[in-house]
Design an enzyme around this catalytic site. Structure first.
Site, PDB file in Angstrom:
ATOM      1  N   MET A  33     -94.947  46.890   6.967  1.00 36.74           N
ATOM      2  CA  MET A  33     -94.760  45.762   6.046  1.00 36.74           C
ATOM      3  C   MET A  33     -95.820  45.809   4.952  1.00 36.74           C
ATOM      4  SD  MET A  33     -93.930  42.753   8.845  1.00 36.74           S
ATOM      5  CE  MET A  33     -95.217  43.332   9.973  1.00 36.74           C
ATOM      6  N   ARG A  34     -95.390  45.846   3.722  1.00 36.08           N
ATOM      7  CA  ARG A  34     -96.298  45.879   2.580  1.00 36.08           C
ATOM      8  C   ARG A  34     -96.762  44.466   2.246  1.00 36.08           C
ATOM      9  NH1 ARG A  34     -97.747  51.186   2.264  1.00 36.08           N
ATOM     10  NH2 ARG A  34     -95.885  52.509   2.381  1.00 36.08           N
TER      11      ARG A  34
ATOM     12  N   GLY B 201    -119.927  28.252  11.530  1.00 36.98           N
ATOM     13  CA  GLY B 201    -121.126  27.920  10.762  1.00 36.98           C
ATOM     14  C   GLY B 201    -121.131  28.508   9.372  1.00 36.98           C
ATOM     15  N   ILE B 202    -120.644  29.731   9.225  1.00 35.37           N
ATOM     16  CA  ILE B 202    -120.599  30.366   7.909  1.00 35.37           C
ATOM     17  C   ILE B 202    -119.636  29.607   7.001  1.00 35.37           C
ATOM     18  CG2 ILE B 202    -119.879  32.454   6.672  1.00 35.37           C
ATOM     19  CD1 ILE B 202    -121.000  34.059   9.067  1.00 35.37           C
ATOM     20  N   ASN B 203    -118.499  29.192   7.547  1.00 32.16           N
ATOM     21  CA  ASN B 203    -117.557  28.404   6.744  1.00 32.16           C
ATOM     22  C   ASN B 203    -118.175  27.080   6.293  1.00 32.16           C
ATOM     23  OD1 ASN B 203    -115.528  30.301   6.948  1.00 32.16           O
ATOM     24  ND2 ASN B 203    -114.492  29.294   8.653  1.00 32.16           N
TER      25      ASN B 203
ATOM     26  N   ASP C  18    -112.844  37.478   7.640  1.00 33.73           N
ATOM     27  CA  ASP C  18    -111.513  36.886   7.516  1.00 33.73           C
ATOM     28  C   ASP C  18    -110.724  37.627   6.452  1.00 33.73           C
ATOM     29  OD1 ASP C  18    -111.693  34.927   9.465  1.00 33.73           O
ATOM     30  OD2 ASP C  18    -112.629  33.487   8.104  1.00 33.73           O
TER      31      ASP C  18
ATOM     32  N   LYS D 124    -117.867  16.911  16.352  1.00 36.87           N
ATOM     33  CA  LYS D 124    -116.539  16.844  15.756  1.00 36.87           C
ATOM     34  C   LYS D 124    -115.534  17.672  16.554  1.00 36.87           C
ATOM     35  CE  LYS D 124    -114.202  19.275  13.382  1.00 36.87           C
ATOM     36  NZ  LYS D 124    -112.983  19.011  14.216  1.00 36.87           N
TER      37      LYS D 124
ATOM     38  N   GLU E 265    -109.524  19.433  21.738  1.00 34.58           N
ATOM     39  CA  GLU E 265    -110.844  19.733  22.294  1.00 34.58           C
ATOM     40  C   GLU E 265    -111.422  18.535  23.038  1.00 34.58           C
ATOM     41  OE1 GLU E 265    -111.862  22.994  18.782  1.00 34.58           O
ATOM     42  OE2 GLU E 265    -112.576  20.917  18.623  1.00 34.58           O
TER      43      GLU E 265
ATOM     44  N   ASP F  81    -113.867  23.101   9.682  1.00 34.96           N
ATOM     45  CA  ASP F  81    -115.185  23.470   9.149  1.00 34.96           C
ATOM     46  C   ASP F  81    -115.441  22.761   7.820  1.00 34.96           C
ATOM     47  OD1 ASP F  81    -115.482  25.257  11.300  1.00 34.96           O
ATOM     48  OD2 ASP F  81    -114.486  26.850  10.190  1.00 34.96           O
TER      49      ASP F  81
END
Length: 309
Positions: free
Chosen positions: A28-29, A41-43, A14, A184, A189, A255
């Site tokens: 664009m800077r 899952g990592i989050n 991310d 959840k 969803e 998450d």
């Protein structure tokens, strides 16, 4: 404290930036460049560990971007089990435009996964040692829709509680397999799962209760963004209104909700207190721009504002 493990079949690197104004064609800077390991899952693991829990991440990683994801996970001091794949780990971007205050998110579909690769992941999950297994996020192309259901079937006989947070066919197959401790879905969803509009809190509660009453899941927590959330359990549905806060980002709110609710359940909190903690964690995630997710100090401050049930 009970331990968890998480599964991320389609992880991301991310990347977040700030920009004054979005313009086509022009270079664009950006400012405030930030990198984080991501995917459902990592989050969840990041927030769960941040709260003081213990978690192991199972995830797929490969290509030129795979080592970068591995390094980011190590920087966050997460215990990990990497399943190597040939395809490159995807890179997702979130851009905050200061002029409008709006966030733009770019999310690739992910690499193609060979059958041998997703089957190796199942083999590794069959060896997992944990109290809760969180199956979270989308499935990469090539992974069968019933992957999460297959994973759950490996874990049920060992007394591991299953938490599911996905979408589309993967969510539907996981619910139909049953035996879930917690599922959840967002309102959208859940609408996709039941195949009809859910325009009111009452309709959402009835749809969630149908899953509980069918024995598919003990708890169903439906998040509705700025409108709040509904929890279905055998005693009936309950509703919590959203907190009035200024949202800087939407990355990882769901998450963080899952991490907070599972953390509270793992501490022995009752279902309603866990639901309140989950709402506070999901709300905390949107306070800061980018992929920072929920922080304990923000969760505690917001928890005092969540309606008591």
């Amino acid at each position: 404290m009970k331990s968890i493990a998480t599964v991320t079949m389609n992880p991301t690197i991310d990347v977040s930036y700030d920009i004054d104004r979005m313009r086509h064609t022009h270079k664009m800077r950006t400012d405030n460049e930030w990198y984080a390991p991501g995917g459902g899952g990592i989050n969840v693991a990041r927030v769960f560990v941040r709260l003081g829990g213990h978690s192991r991440c199972y995830y797929l990683s490969g290509g030129a971007t795979g080592p970068a994801l591995d390094g980011l996970i190590d920087l966050h001091q997460l215990v990990r089990t990497r399943i190597p794949i040939a395809g490159p780990t995807r890179v997702a971007s979130a851009v905050l435009e200061h002029e409008s205050g709006k966030e733009y998110r770019f999310v690739p579909k992910g690499p193609n996964i060979a059958e041998s690769e997703w089957r190796e992941c199942l083999d590794r999950l069959g060896e997992a040692e944990c109290d809760y297994m969180v199956l979270s996020g989308s499935l990469s192309p090539g992974v069968p829709d019933d992957f999460y259901a297959r994973a759950a079937e490996l874990l049920w006989p060992r007394g591991i509680e299953i938490v599911l947070d996905s979408s589309g066919p993967a969510l539907g197959a996981g619910i139909e397999a049953g035996g879930l401790e917690l599922v959840k879905p967002s309102r959208g969803e859940l609408r996709g799962y039941v195949g009809r509009p859910l325009d009111s809190v009452e309709e959402i509660g009835k749809a969630a209760m149908a899953i509980v009453e069918a024995g598919k899941a003990r708890l169903v927590a439906v998040t509705m963004g700025h409108e709040g959330a509904v929890l279905a359990r055998k005693e009936g549905p309950v509703f919590l209104p959203a907190l009035k806060i200024e949202a800087a980002s939407a990355v990882g709110a769901g998450d963080s909700f899952v991490a907070g609710m599972v953390f509270a359940l793992a501490q022995g909190k009752d279902d309603l207190e866990a639901f309140r903690f989950g709402l506070a964690a999901g709300s905390a995630a949107v306070l800061r721009a980018g992929a920072g997710l929920a922080h304990p100090e923000d969760i505690e401050q917001l928890l005092a504002r969540v309606q008591r049930l």
